[in-house]
Scaffold this active site. Structure first.
Site, PDB file in Angstrom:
ATOM      1  N   GLU A   1       4.648  -5.540   7.161  1.00  0.00           N
ATOM      2  CA  GLU A   1       3.948  -4.498   7.918  1.00  0.00           C
ATOM      3  C   GLU A   1       4.458  -4.333   9.345  1.00  0.00           C
ATOM      4  O   GLU A   1       4.494  -3.215   9.865  1.00  0.00           O
ATOM      5  CB  GLU A   1       2.440  -4.795   7.938  1.00  0.00           C
ATOM      6  CG  GLU A   1       1.719  -4.465   6.636  1.00  0.00           C
ATOM      7  CD  GLU A   1       1.728  -5.608   5.640  1.00  0.00           C
ATOM      8  OE1 GLU A   1       0.979  -5.548   4.652  1.00  0.00           O
ATOM      9  OE2 GLU A   1       2.505  -6.574   5.849  1.00  0.00           O
TER      10      GLU A   1
ATOM     11  N   ALA B   1       0.854  -1.179   0.000  1.00  0.00           N
ATOM     12  CA  ALA B   1       0.000   0.000   0.000  1.00  0.00           C
ATOM     13  C   ALA B   1       0.893   1.233   0.000  1.00  0.00           C
ATOM     14  O   ALA B   1       2.093   1.150   0.279  1.00  0.00           O
ATOM     15  CB  ALA B   1      -0.909  -0.006   1.225  1.00  0.00           C
TER      16      ALA B   1
ATOM     17  N   GLY C   1       0.635  -4.923   0.972  1.00  0.00           N
ATOM     18  CA  GLY C   1      -0.656  -4.883   0.314  1.00  0.00           C
ATOM     19  C   GLY C   1      -0.647  -5.536  -1.053  1.00  0.00           C
ATOM     20  O   GLY C   1      -1.670  -6.069  -1.494  1.00  0.00           O
TER      21      GLY C   1
ATOM     22  N   GLU D   1      -1.090  -9.112  -0.308  1.00  0.00           N
ATOM     23  CA  GLU D   1      -2.471  -9.319   0.131  1.00  0.00           C
ATOM     24  C   GLU D   1      -3.443  -9.276  -1.045  1.00  0.00           C
ATOM     25  O   GLU D   1      -4.404 -10.051  -1.100  1.00  0.00           O
ATOM     26  CB  GLU D   1      -2.843  -8.252   1.158  1.00  0.00           C
ATOM     27  CG  GLU D   1      -2.131  -8.440   2.492  1.00  0.00           C
ATOM     28  CD  GLU D   1      -2.442  -7.330   3.472  1.00  0.00           C
ATOM     29  OE1 GLU D   1      -3.088  -7.610   4.494  1.00  0.00           O
ATOM     30  OE2 GLU D   1      -2.029  -6.173   3.223  1.00  0.00           O
TER      31      GLU D   1
END
Length: 257
Positions: A131, A65, A108, A111
């Protein structure tokens, strides 16, 4: 819709979405996720599309992200905007989605690949959930989907130590379905997607529904769903055509009905 962060195209019955923020290693910004969801909805509503591929570039599928967007957010900010809820939209897509991963799939990006139905990886692919090194935990499904894909020990290892694994280990662990040479990634992904898209679309959707349900339902409930779904297939033209073609030793001509 005009897209700024992705490239959208079709090839036969396959919808293609390429993440396109190369300077940011395809970091998944809010704007990119909004565009991704719109493109997925477009393919979902297109009766001519039977399968979808999401890919990045040679260097990265997606390197997480966008940290620049997250850095200054407060608890009140993330709570009021229900931060990351838009990442769940991929779960509403009934057509099979293939992640074609080359280079980094981090945070992300990993994910998002996990949220797809199949991951096919180039030999250069690298997967990691870093993370915890940023002072947070995976929040777009990583703690849930990684455990279901790899089991508790491997998921804990990757999440708590943020260790990066290569394509070979990812395949051995069950994270990806197959590993191919980097220069063959899209050829293999397109061949897989075209094969799926050539099947009866309602049958493929039912198969996806049953497999995804198995992640959440008890065995008895999953078996009942599976049985209900196969019973419903016998009301399809494509079931009659598929079985007739088998007995007549010819290729079936499915009409998606």
């Amino acid at each position: 819709m005009a897209y700024e962060n992705i490239i959208v195209s079709t090839e036969g019955g396959v919808g293609l979405i390429q993440l396109n923020r190369p300077k940011a290693l395809n970091a998944l910004s809010t704007a990119m996720v909004i565009e991704l969801n719109a493109a997925l909805d477009g393919f979902e509503q297109n009766d001519g599309i039977g399968a979808i591929i999401i890919t990045g570039n040679e260097k990265a599928f997606a390197a997480g992200a966008d940290v620049r967007e997250m850095k200054d957010k407060t608890f009140a900010d993330v709570k009021s905007e229900n931060f990351l809820h838009s990442w769940d939209h991929i779960n509403n897509i009934t057509k099979p989605i293939i992640a074609a991963v080359s280079g980094f799939a981090l945070g992300g990006g990993c994910e998002f690949a996990l949220a797809c139905d199949i991951i096919i990886a180039a030999e250069t692919a690298k997967f990691s959930l870093p993370e915890t090194s940023l002072g947070i935990i995976p929040g777009a499904g990583g703690t849930q989907r990684l455990l279901r894909a790899l089991g508790k020990a491997k998921a804990m290892d990757m999440i708590l130590t943020h260790r990066m694994i290569d394509a070979g280990e990812a395949e051995r662990s069950g994270l990806v379905s197959r590993v191919v040479p980097a220069d063959q990634l899209m050829k293999e992904a397109l061949a897989m997607a075209a094969k799926i898209a050539g099947l009866s679309h309602p049958v493929v959707k039912a198969a996806k529904q049953a497999v995804k349900a198995a992640e959440e339902l008890p065995l008895s409930a999953g078996l009942k769903l599976e049985r209900d779904l196969i019973h419903s297939m016998f009301d399809l033209h494509d079931q009659k055509e598929g079985m007739a073609a088998f007995l007549e030793k010819r290729t079936p001509k499915f009409e998606n009905r």
